[in-house]
Design a protein around this motif. Structure first.
Motif, short mmCIF file in Angstrom:
data_model
loop_
_atom_site.label_atom_id
_atom_site.label_comp_id
_atom_site.label_asym_id
_atom_site.label_seq_id
_atom_site.Cartn_x
_atom_site.Cartn_y
_atom_site.Cartn_z
N PHE A 191 0.69 -1.16 0.00
CA PHE A 191 0.10 0.17 -0.05
C PHE A 191 0.79 1.07 -0.03
CE2 PHE A 191 -4.09 -1.94 0.63
CZ PHE A 191 -3.70 -3.32 0.96
N PRO A 192 0.36 2.47 -0.36
CA PRO A 192 1.18 3.50 -0.57
C PRO A 192 1.47 4.07 0.89
CG PRO A 192 -0.90 3.98 -1.80
CD PRO A 192 -0.91 2.48 -1.06
N ASP A 193 2.57 4.90 1.00
CA ASP A 193 2.49 5.68 2.13
C ASP A 193 1.42 6.55 2.40
OD1 ASP A 193 6.19 6.45 2.17
OD2 ASP A 193 5.12 4.39 2.62
N ALA A 194 0.92 6.79 3.76
CA ALA A 194 -0.15 7.47 4.06
C ALA A 194 0.02 8.88 3.24
CB ALA A 194 -0.13 7.73 5.68
N ALA A 195 1.13 9.41 2.98
CA ALA A 195 1.14 10.97 2.48
C ALA A 195 0.83 10.64 1.17
CB ALA A 195 2.77 11.54 2.74
N ASP A 196 0.89 9.46 0.47
CA ASP A 196 0.76 9.37 -0.96
C ASP A 196 -0.80 9.08 -1.39
OD1 ASP A 196 3.78 7.76 -1.64
OD2 ASP A 196 3.31 9.94 -1.60
N THR A 197 -1.82 9.06 -0.45
CA THR A 197 -3.08 8.42 -0.87
C THR A 197 -3.86 9.83 -0.93
OG1 THR A 197 -3.65 8.27 1.65
CG2 THR A 197 -2.87 6.57 0.11
N ARG A 198 -3.50 11.02 -1.41
CA ARG A 198 -4.23 12.21 -1.40
C ARG A 198 -5.13 11.90 -2.82
NH1 ARG A 198 0.77 14.25 -1.16
NH2 ARG A 198 0.70 14.16 -3.27
N PRO A 199 -6.35 12.06 -2.81
CA PRO A 199 -7.35 12.03 -3.99
C PRO A 199 -6.52 12.79 -5.23
CG PRO A 199 -8.53 12.43 -2.30
CD PRO A 199 -7.08 12.43 -1.62
N ALA A 200 -5.83 13.90 -4.99
CA ALA A 200 -5.18 14.57 -6.15
C ALA A 200 -4.59 13.60 -7.07
CB ALA A 200 -4.52 15.55 -5.76
N ARG A 201 -3.78 12.72 -6.54
CA ARG A 201 -3.00 11.71 -7.43
C ARG A 201 -3.84 10.90 -8.37
NH1 ARG A 201 -2.22 6.44 -7.69
NH2 ARG A 201 -0.20 5.61 -8.08
N PHE A 202 -5.07 10.94 -8.32
CA PHE A 202 -6.14 10.41 -9.40
C PHE A 202 -6.78 11.24 -10.30
CE2 PHE A 202 -5.76 6.02 -9.06
CZ PHE A 202 -5.26 5.91 -7.95
N GLY A 203 -6.64 12.78 -10.00
CA GLY A 203 -7.63 13.35 -10.71
C GLY A 203 -8.78 13.68 -9.86
N ASP A 204 -9.92 12.50 -10.07
CA ASP A 204 -10.98 12.66 -9.38
C ASP A 204 -11.49 11.20 -9.41
OD1 ASP A 204 -13.08 13.90 -11.94
OD2 ASP A 204 -12.06 12.04 -11.92
N ILE A 205 -12.47 10.99 -8.67
CA ILE A 205 -13.16 9.58 -8.18
C ILE A 205 -13.49 8.93 -9.42
CG2 ILE A 205 -15.06 10.42 -7.35
CD1 ILE A 205 -14.82 8.02 -5.35
N GLU A 206 -14.22 9.96 -10.42
CA GLU A 206 -15.09 9.37 -11.55
C GLU A 206 -14.16 8.68 -12.34
OE1 GLU A 206 -18.22 10.29 -9.88
OE2 GLU A 206 -17.86 9.07 -11.96
N GLN A 207 -12.71 9.32 -12.47
CA GLN A 207 -11.64 8.66 -13.34
C GLN A 207 -11.35 7.43 -12.94
OE1 GLN A 207 -8.06 10.92 -13.26
NE2 GLN A 207 -7.12 9.08 -14.46
N ALA A 208 -11.16 7.28 -11.48
CA ALA A 208 -10.90 6.00 -10.83
C ALA A 208 -12.02 4.95 -11.18
CB ALA A 208 -10.50 6.19 -9.42
N VAL A 209 -13.43 5.48 -10.81
CA VAL A 209 -14.37 4.67 -10.94
C VAL A 209 -14.30 4.01 -12.25
CG1 VAL A 209 -16.84 4.54 -11.05
CG2 VAL A 209 -15.85 5.74 -9.25
N GLY A 210 -14.11 4.77 -13.35
CA GLY A 210 -14.14 4.16 -14.65
C GLY A 210 -12.90 3.14 -14.90
N GLU A 211 -11.70 3.46 -14.36
CA GLU A 211 -10.78 2.30 -14.65
C GLU A 211 -11.26 1.13 -13.76
OE1 GLU A 211 -6.82 4.13 -13.93
OE2 GLU A 211 -5.82 2.00 -13.95
N LEU A 212 -11.64 1.43 -12.78
CA LEU A 212 -11.91 0.36 -11.96
C LEU A 212 -12.73 -0.77 -12.74
CD1 LEU A 212 -11.99 -1.52 -9.64
CD2 LEU A 212 -13.62 -0.18 -8.27
#
Lengths: 647, 82
Positions: A226-247
């Motif tokens: 799992f990523p370090d706690a500091a690396d789990t900012r949502p900004a890394r993904f753009g937005d959740i919609e993008q991640a939902v699509g990829e998922l």
């Protein structure tokens, strides 16, 4: 699917190798009812029991490379074998079968031990390299398929299940105190430990290589990270919609790969989000109704049939329901234990074994299931509970925060959260462990460990000296505390309950008992790797579990299924062993004072009282139920393997 | 047998599966020591309601009233005194 067994060494006189291998592999007939295969040469023997799923005509194992120097037996599926084969053929490799197995030997020829990194699938592999005279054992990344080994008299023995090892080395069937204590703490021994002295389980994501000179190397090729706690900012993904699509794309692809078979594929439908999602995705690949199966219970506390039938209607599946009552569970329990070969703390695997029988009777040998989604997307109440406990630990005197706990465990009839004042006390336990990676699991392990009260005095003394928390911690990665708390909790869950119990006793063993193969699209490792990078708040949003998975499946499911809170799969426990207040015959016999005394493992007085309490129908909580089932399963192991007692 | 002893015997037998009187004292925290877990509190209350003429209302189900043998006994003193 399939079973494998073999040895490295020269344990049999010349000419007797085949008989020895047959003795081993026949104990695994349930894993491979469609035929046996053997390969023996000086120094090594390989045996295989086949359940035919891909390449029915020419896929018999063992399979070799063109030079006949590399031989392999394997249990499982390599879902990306089509792509791997195409790549290998483009580079000049020539195949003699149409099986997925054959890619293993070609990949080994090209990449050596790193062949395993190219595989997307579920697998336990034994590979013999005759040119270098080395044996390689490999297991899939999360622990779907089992692989055990032991050493005796200069020979190394390996097999899919301990029973095959015991067929070759009967003296090895000795219960391990260490394994027992772990089973009664974590629900199962932690890899590489097992319930049996001197018998090891190859940990998931590992390769064991034994060289010609006897040197052994155990290498990890994959782990949950799992990523370090500091690396789990949502900004890394753009937005959740993008991640939902990829998922969503990844889910579709995982299902596509795991539908690959030359036989019809069915699916389990528990009525919850996870399996409903799988079935909905399968429907995207077929015009014919999906063949689905589920269990239903007489007791409303455990039953989910209303939700199952809602999904059946929504997706137009062809469905079969197996109705199960407590008495059937009690009757089938000894057969379960014979398959699991380890103590179990719950009876929940029994209905799944009976369901597997039913699947087979309906002519199916492969089912997709929703197993793994809770580990990957944060589905369990344990994760939410830990979130509340951490939140609350920052203000221990708060009277408001504990009320969040009443949102947990709503499904339980005898719920710990039914009593808010007490829930506060109970969930406040373990606060001193807040900075440890095992924090989330402290309450569960404290509950299981209550079974230590039933151990014979000498064993109980050993048990009380043993630090279960520290032991579990010693198996964790060095950097785990850098991860966000949910990641730590998921890791511990994946390495303890998932690998040790859910995929083992409740997964592989019960499906194989009926000669069927379970497949787990949520445990596609590329999907797992992707999901592990997601921010915790996309997995558990407030106290809503598997948030991003719900979003990714929302358009496929009826609202009430998509929104449904997790109801963990459970079955009646101690109640399964008594009919009208009378114990089943074998249960009364096992709990007799004489038998308890002869076991050498249990305190006769305490265990007799537990039995009386169960008989009176007063065993209501998790701790007593788990202790009862744990003691009973251990006594069954001893009954099934006379002479297996400790000392 | 006194009430306190009767409760103790119930706790010993039902939760600790022993009759060893030295297993815990009047002041031992039943929860902290893992003697009684969450569903155990319900079992305890059922036992009390079946043994003595008392109904335990939800608001009385607190650690202050039930977390030790002494606390339980004092709680019942109050409820049964009338």
């Amino acid at each position: 699917m399939c079973g494998l067994a073999g040895y490295l060494g020269d344990p049999a006189p010349e000419g007797a190798e085949r008989a020895l291998l047959e003795r081993m592999i026949h104990t695994l007939a349930h894993r491979g009812p469609d035929g046996y295969g053997f390969h023996a040469e000086p120094g090594v023997g390989l045996a295989h029991a086949r359940l035919s799923i891909i390449d029915l005509a020419t896929g018999d194992q063992p399979i070799h490379n063109p030079a006949r120097t590399v031989w392999t037996v394997f249990n499982g599926e390599i879902f990306n074998f089509v792509e791997l084969r195409a790549e290998l053929e483009a580079r000049g490799h020539v195949f003699y079968t149409r099986s997925d197995t054959e890619v293993i030997v070609h990949l080994y020829d090209r990449y050596g031990d790193r062949f395993v990194e190219h595989l997307n699938g579920q697998f336990a592999i034994a590979l013999w390299d005759g040119a270098s005279r080395r044996l390689v054992l490999a297991r899939d990344r999360v622990g779907i398929r089992p692989l055990y080994w032991t050493k005796a008299d200069g020979t190394l023995w390996f097999a899919s299940e301990p029973k095959a090892l015991f067929a070759a080395v009967p003296g090895r069937a000795q219960l391990s105190v260490r394994g027992l204590l772990q089973a009664f703490s974590y629900w199962a021994p932690l890899d590489p430990d097992t319930a049996w002295e001197g018998v090891h389980s190859l940990p998931p994501g590992h390769v064991l290589a034994i060289e010609a000179d006897g040197r052994e190397t155990l290498t990890r090729y994959w782990d949950w990270t799992f990523p370090d706690a500091a690396d789990t900012r949502p900004a890394r993904f753009g937005d959740i919609e993008q991640a939902v699509g990829e998922l969503r794309e990844r889910l579709v692809d995982a299902v596509r790969l795991q539908l690959r078979a030359d036989v019809p594929v069915g699916a389990y439908l528990s009525g919850g989000l996870d399996s409903s999602g799988i079935v909905a995705l399968v429907r995207g690949f077929t015009d014919t109704p999906v063949r689905t199966f589920s269990v239903a219970f007489d007791q409303p506390e455990f039953d989910e049939s209303a939700h199952q039938l809602a999904m059946v209607r929504h997706l137009g599946t062809e469905h079969s329901t197996l109705r199960i009552g407590p008495a059937q569970i009690g009757e089938a329990f000894p057969r379960l234990v014979a398959h699991t070969e380890t103590p179990v703390l719950r009876t929940a695997a029994v209905p799944l074994m009976l369901l597997a029988d039913s699947v087979r009777a309906h002519g199916y040998t492969v089912v997709l299931t929703g197993e793994g989604a809770d580990e990957v997307f944060g589905g369990y109440d344990l994760f939410k509970e830990a979130k509340v406990r951490r939140f609350w630990a920052r203000q221990p005197d708060s009277t408001l925060r504990p009320k969040l706990l009443s949102r947990l465990y709503g499904y339980l009839e005898n719920s710990p959260a039914a009593n808010p004042a007490f829930a506060a006390s109970f969930f406040g336990q373990g606060r001193e462990h807040i900075d440890r990676a095992i924090f989330a699991h402290v309450p569960r392990w404290a509950t299981s460990r209550r079974a230590f009260a039933f151990l014979a005095p000498e064993l109980r003394a050993q048990a009380l000296q043993w630090d279960a928390l520290a032991f579990a911690e010693s198996r964790l990665p060095a950097d785990i505390l850098d991860w966000a708390p949910l990641g730590r909790d998921q890791y511990v869950e994946a390495k303890t309950l998932l690998a040790g119990y859910l995929l083992a006793a409740q997964g592989d063993r019960v499906a194989m008992a009926a000669s069927i193969e379970g497949r787990y699209p949520y445990l596609d490792h590329t999907l797992v790797e992707f999901a592990n990078t997601l921010p915790p708040s996309w997995k558990i949003r407030g106290l809503t579990e598997k948030h991003i998975l719900r979003r990714a499946l929302a358009d496929l499911l009826p609202d009430d299924i998509a929104r449904r809170t997790k109801q963990p799969y459970r079955a009646p426990d101690s109640a399964s062993f008594f009919v009208g207040g009378k114990p089943l015959d074998y249960v009364a016999d096992l709990f007799s004072a004489d038998n308890l005394r002869a076991s050498g493992l249990f305190d006769v007085d305490a265990t007799t009282r537990l039995f009386a309490k169960a008989r009176a129908g007063r065993v209501v909580g998790f701790a007593d139920n788990q202790a009862f089932v744990g003691v009973l399963s251990t006594l069954l192991l001893l009954r099934q393997r006379p002479g297996a007692g400790i000392g | 047998m006194g009430r306190r002893q009767e409760i103790k015997q119930f706790i010993l037998g039902n939760f600790l599966f022993t009759d060893d009187d030295s297993a815990f004292t009047d002041d031992t925290s039943l929860i902290q020591q893992g003697i009684v877990d969450s569903t155990g509190i319900l079992e305890l209350i059922v036992f009390i309601e079946e043994t003595w003429p008392v109904r335990v209302p939800a608001e009385d189900m607190t650690p202050a009233n039930f977390d030790s043998l002494g606390a339980i006994d004092r709680y019942l003193d109050g409820r049964l005194a009338a």
